[in-house]
Design a protein around this motif. Structure first.
Motif, PDB file in Angstrom:
ATOM      1  N   GLN A  81     106.093  34.818 103.201  1.00  0.00           N
ATOM      2  CA  GLN A  81     105.534  34.863 101.851  1.00  0.00           C
ATOM      3  C   GLN A  81     106.656  34.533 100.855  1.00  0.00           C
ATOM      4  N   PRO A  82     106.837  33.263 100.544  1.00  0.00           N
ATOM      5  CA  PRO A  82     107.911  32.856  99.646  1.00  0.00           C
ATOM      6  C   PRO A  82     107.484  32.913  98.188  1.00  0.00           C
ATOM      7  N   PHE A  83     108.459  32.873  97.283  1.00  0.00           N
ATOM      8  CA  PHE A  83     108.156  32.691  95.861  1.00  0.00           C
ATOM      9  C   PHE A  83     108.069  31.194  95.624  1.00  0.00           C
ATOM     10  N   GLY A  84     106.957  30.635  96.078  1.00  0.00           N
ATOM     11  CA  GLY A  84     106.742  29.204  96.043  1.00  0.00           C
ATOM     12  C   GLY A  84     105.662  28.872  97.062  1.00  0.00           C
ATOM     13  N   PRO A  85     105.237  27.608  97.148  1.00  0.00           N
ATOM     14  CA  PRO A  85     104.144  27.233  98.059  1.00  0.00           C
ATOM     15  C   PRO A  85     104.556  27.302  99.521  1.00  0.00           C
ATOM     16  N   LEU A  86     103.570  27.579 100.375  1.00  0.00           N
ATOM     17  CA  LEU A  86     103.819  27.700 101.806  1.00  0.00           C
ATOM     18  C   LEU A  86     103.943  26.344 102.490  1.00  0.00           C
ATOM     19  N   MET A  87     103.234  25.338 102.004  1.00  0.00           N
ATOM     20  CA  MET A  87     103.117  24.071 102.732  1.00  0.00           C
ATOM     21  C   MET A  87     104.473  23.439 103.064  1.00  0.00           C
ATOM     22  N   PRO A  88     105.399  23.279 102.096  1.00  0.00           N
ATOM     23  CA  PRO A  88     106.681  22.647 102.439  1.00  0.00           C
ATOM     24  C   PRO A  88     107.477  23.451 103.460  1.00  0.00           C
ATOM     25  N   ILE A  89     107.407  24.792 103.369  1.00  0.00           N
ATOM     26  CA  ILE A  89     108.124  25.630 104.329  1.00  0.00           C
ATOM     27  C   ILE A  89     107.509  25.477 105.720  1.00  0.00           C
ATOM     28  N   ALA A  90     106.175  25.454 105.786  1.00  0.00           N
ATOM     29  CA  ALA A  90     105.505  25.289 107.081  1.00  0.00           C
ATOM     30  C   ALA A  90     105.932  23.987 107.750  1.00  0.00           C
ATOM     31  N   GLU A  91     106.007  22.936 106.960  1.00  0.00           N
ATOM     32  CA  GLU A  91     106.445  21.649 107.511  1.00  0.00           C
ATOM     33  C   GLU A  91     107.861  21.731 108.065  1.00  0.00           C
ATOM     34  N   LEU A  92     108.780  22.281 107.304  1.00  0.00           N
ATOM     35  CA  LEU A  92     110.175  22.358 107.743  1.00  0.00           C
ATOM     36  C   LEU A  92     110.317  23.241 108.972  1.00  0.00           C
ATOM     37  N   ARG A  93     109.566  24.338 109.003  1.00  0.00           N
ATOM     38  CA  ARG A  93     109.602  25.189 110.193  1.00  0.00           C
ATOM     39  C   ARG A  93     109.046  24.449 111.399  1.00  0.00           C
ATOM     40  N   GLY A  94     107.988  23.655 111.160  1.00  0.00           N
ATOM     41  CA  GLY A  94     107.417  22.869 112.245  1.00  0.00           C
ATOM     42  C   GLY A  94     108.372  21.816 112.774  1.00  0.00           C
ATOM     43  N   HIS A  95     109.076  21.141 111.862  1.00  0.00           N
ATOM     44  CA  HIS A  95     110.067  20.139 112.287  1.00  0.00           C
ATOM     45  C   HIS A  95     111.156  20.788 113.138  1.00  0.00           C
ATOM     46  N   TRP A  96     111.655  21.933 112.676  1.00  0.00           N
ATOM     47  CA  TRP A  96     112.718  22.622 113.410  1.00  0.00           C
ATOM     48  C   TRP A  96     112.216  23.099 114.770  1.00  0.00           C
ATOM     49  N   ALA A  97     111.044  23.737 114.791  1.00  0.00           N
ATOM     50  CA  ALA A  97     110.524  24.287 116.041  1.00  0.00           C
ATOM     51  C   ALA A  97     110.321  23.202 117.087  1.00  0.00           C
ATOM     52  N   THR A  98     109.745  22.083 116.692  1.00  0.00           N
ATOM     53  CA  THR A  98     109.495  21.020 117.674  1.00  0.00           C
ATOM     54  C   THR A  98     110.794  20.419 118.198  1.00  0.00           C
ATOM     55  N   ARG A  99     111.815  20.359 117.354  1.00  0.00           N
ATOM     56  CA  ARG A  99     113.115  19.851 117.806  1.00  0.00           C
ATOM     57  C   ARG A  99     113.786  20.847 118.754  1.00  0.00           C
ATOM     58  N   PRO A 125     116.779  28.306  98.888  1.00  0.00           N
ATOM     59  CA  PRO A 125     117.809  28.540  99.909  1.00  0.00           C
ATOM     60  C   PRO A 125     117.262  28.540 101.329  1.00  0.00           C
ATOM     61  N   TYR A 126     116.066  29.103 101.505  1.00  0.00           N
ATOM     62  CA  TYR A 126     115.493  29.136 102.852  1.00  0.00           C
ATOM     63  C   TYR A 126     115.095  27.742 103.309  1.00  0.00           C
ATOM     64  N   MET A 127     114.486  26.956 102.429  1.00  0.00           N
ATOM     65  CA  MET A 127     114.131  25.590 102.820  1.00  0.00           C
ATOM     66  C   MET A 127     115.373  24.770 103.122  1.00  0.00           C
ATOM     67  N   ASP A 128     116.413  24.924 102.316  1.00  0.00           N
ATOM     68  CA  ASP A 128     117.651  24.190 102.576  1.00  0.00           C
ATOM     69  C   ASP A 128     118.263  24.598 103.916  1.00  0.00           C
ATOM     70  N   GLU A 129     118.156  25.885 104.239  1.00  0.00           N
ATOM     71  CA  GLU A 129     118.690  26.355 105.510  1.00  0.00           C
ATOM     72  C   GLU A 129     117.961  25.709 106.675  1.00  0.00           C
ATOM     73  N   LEU A 130     116.636  25.648 106.588  1.00  0.00           N
ATOM     74  CA  LEU A 130     115.863  24.986 107.638  1.00  0.00           C
ATOM     75  C   LEU A 130     116.171  23.494 107.694  1.00  0.00           C
ATOM     76  N   ALA A 131     116.275  22.881 106.518  1.00  0.00           N
ATOM     77  CA  ALA A 131     116.536  21.443 106.461  1.00  0.00           C
ATOM     78  C   ALA A 131     117.908  21.095 107.017  1.00  0.00           C
TER      79      ALA A 131
END
Length: 491
Positions: free
Chosen positions: A376-394, A429-435
């Motif tokens: 539950q971020p202070f921001g939209p879920l969609m971009p985080i879901a994508e980045l988590r998906g990219h990381w998980a599949t890799r 910061p969390y999105m950058d960490e995943l990216a």
């Protein structure tokens, strides 16, 4: 080498983006979902479905389209900034059709329930899972190399009746906000809404136009943000920026809280409106509502403290006041989540679960189970879901590794403990960490040297999902042109 098979549980925003991430990494994807259509939380149904999130008919998302879109699929220009749930579903269908995602989803108009996800006997070496599903009463079993859990956390209504003595004596109707659909049936009623999150305030505002009187009961108050910011731009495009994030790192938190609270009180004094919280702004996920102050000042919504107890037709509040002749009580008291199909693989305690970077259970011998929507971020879920998906599949493919199991997730306690919040993380910061883990984080230094105009936009402008497509393995050629132009009026 045989193509790895990945099971995607769910087909809402996280499920759809996870299927796409699997395709991007050339993984064989199969998605299972409980209902007969895509959309998850955002698909409105008149009757709530068991095991699925449920929304009310008028629901509009509180994040703007440029901030919430999939990073390689912009939302059409003629769509409104803040979209009604029907428009969100239209966008999801466009996304699914564009990338031909539907053929990977097991539904065909029928419910497919995941019964169990268990480790295979050789899990410590192979990392594979046995998944048992049931469709139309028939069970099937299959083996998968990876599992992406995309079921979110707005499914199981949290109805804390034990905290409200006397509720069993109340002769009126009471229910969780999950079961609310539209306001017409409450015409002329006296209604209490318990909870001051986004759902609670939305329902109180909407009901105030038809009900005789609405009472909004809050245990701890809330800081109220507007959807519309300076010059009429969406609030998140103004404040969810790398520049603001930079200021938050160098300016003392107490000073940031002081100026933010002063700005919010300049529009309306939260204390006078009965909304002044004891906590500071940064301690609790804020509530977004442009209309609540108007309904309060017009007397259609009366803010009340927490309820001490109920009687047959009345409620007694903690301040000693009492309201009589009540007809309806709506509990907007949040949700709890669990994963019964995982058995003992993952333990959830009071809406908290130990996950490495909020994605991988750290105790598993092989990192082949990933949670995509549980945040539950202070921001939209969609971009985080994508980045988590990219990381998980890799990680599933072995392109990225994880540290040893002894390194566990650092829990962030940014917000005070509340049923409203599941797992929280600071947005940029969390999105950058995943990216960083996938090589998709934008390099400001390189941009300033090669494209100064874009660098200024990336740093000072809204942190859109397109920023994470400027470089790396999932680079998208149209990412640069997709950034919103501040001179345009249709964004």
């Amino acid at each position: 080498m045989a193509q790895k098979r990945v099971a995607v549980i769910g087909a809402g925003v996280c499920g759809l983006s996870s299927i796409k991430c699997c395709l991007d990494e050339r993984l064989e994807s199969t998605s299972f979902k409980r209902s007969g259509d895509i959309g998850g939380l955002w698909r409105f149904e008149e009757n709530p479905e068991e095991g699925r999130a449920s929304i009310y008919k008028s629901l509009i998302i509180s994040t703007s389209k440029e901030m919430m879109c999939f990073s390689d699929f912009p939302i059409p220009d003629d769509f409104p900034n803040y979209m009604h749930n029907s428009k969100i579903m239209e966008y999801f269908r466009m996304y699914a059709d564009s990338f031909d995602l539907l053929k990977y989803i097991h539904f065909k108009g029928r419910r497919t329930i995941v019964i169990s996800v268990t480790k295979r006997p050789d899990f410590s070496t192979m990392g594979q899972w046995d998944i048992v599903t049931e469709t139309a009463g028939k069970q099937e079993s299959a083996i998968f190399d990876g599992v992406m859990v995309c079921t979110g956390h707005h499914t199981n209504a949290h109805l804390p009746l034990d905290s409200f003595p006397g509720i069993e004596k109340f002769k009126g109707r009471y229910f969780h906000s999950r079961d609310y659909k539209k306001p017409q049936e409450f015409s002329g009623k006296r209604v209490i809404v318990i909870g001051i999150g986004n759902s609670g305030t939305d329902l109180a505002v909407e009901l105030s136009h038809t009900a005789d009187q609405v009472f909004l009961s809050t245990r701890q108050g809330a800081w109220i943000l507007d959807w519309i910011g300076e010059e009429g731009y969406p609030m998140d495009t103004i404040y969810v920026t790398r520049y603001i994030e930079f200021l938050m790192r160098i300016v003392p938190l107490s000073l940031l809280n002081y100026f933010t609270e002063k700005k919010l009180n300049a529009k309306f004094n939260h204390a006078i409106y009965g909304l002044q919280p004891a906590h500071r702004f940064s301690s609790v996920h804020p509530t977004a509502s442009d209309n609540l102050p108007n309904r309060i000042i017009s007397g259609k919504v009366l803010v009340k403290p927490n309820i001490k107890e109920f009687a047959t037709t009345s409620a007694i509040f903690k301040d000693g006041t009492r309201e009589e002749n009540l007809d309806v009580v709506i509990f907007a008291t949040g949700y709890s989540f669990s994963f019964p199909f995982l058995g003992d693989c993952v333990k959830v305690v009071e809406n908290q679960v130990s996950l490495y970077k909020f994605v991988f259970p750290p105790h598993l011998e092989k990192p082949t189970l990933a949670f995509i929507g549980l945040i539950q971020p202070f921001g939209p879920l969609m971009p985080i879901a994508e980045l988590r998906g990219h990381w998980a599949t890799r990680v599933f493919k072995g392109l990225n590794g994880l540290p040893s199991a002894s390194i566990t997730m650092i829990i962030y306690f940014r917000y005070v403990k509340s049923q409203r919040h599941t797992i929280q993380a600071d947005y940029i910061p969390y999105m950058d960490e995943l990216a960083c883990l996938t090589g998709m984080k934008p390099s400001l230094l390189s941009l300033f040297l090669m494209d100064p105009k874009l660098a200024v936009e990336v740093f000072f402008g809204p942190c859109t999902p397109y920023q994470y497509r400027l470089r790396g393995p999932r680079k998208w050629d149209r990412a640069r042109k997709s950034h919103p132009d501040p001179e345009r009026t249709d964004h």
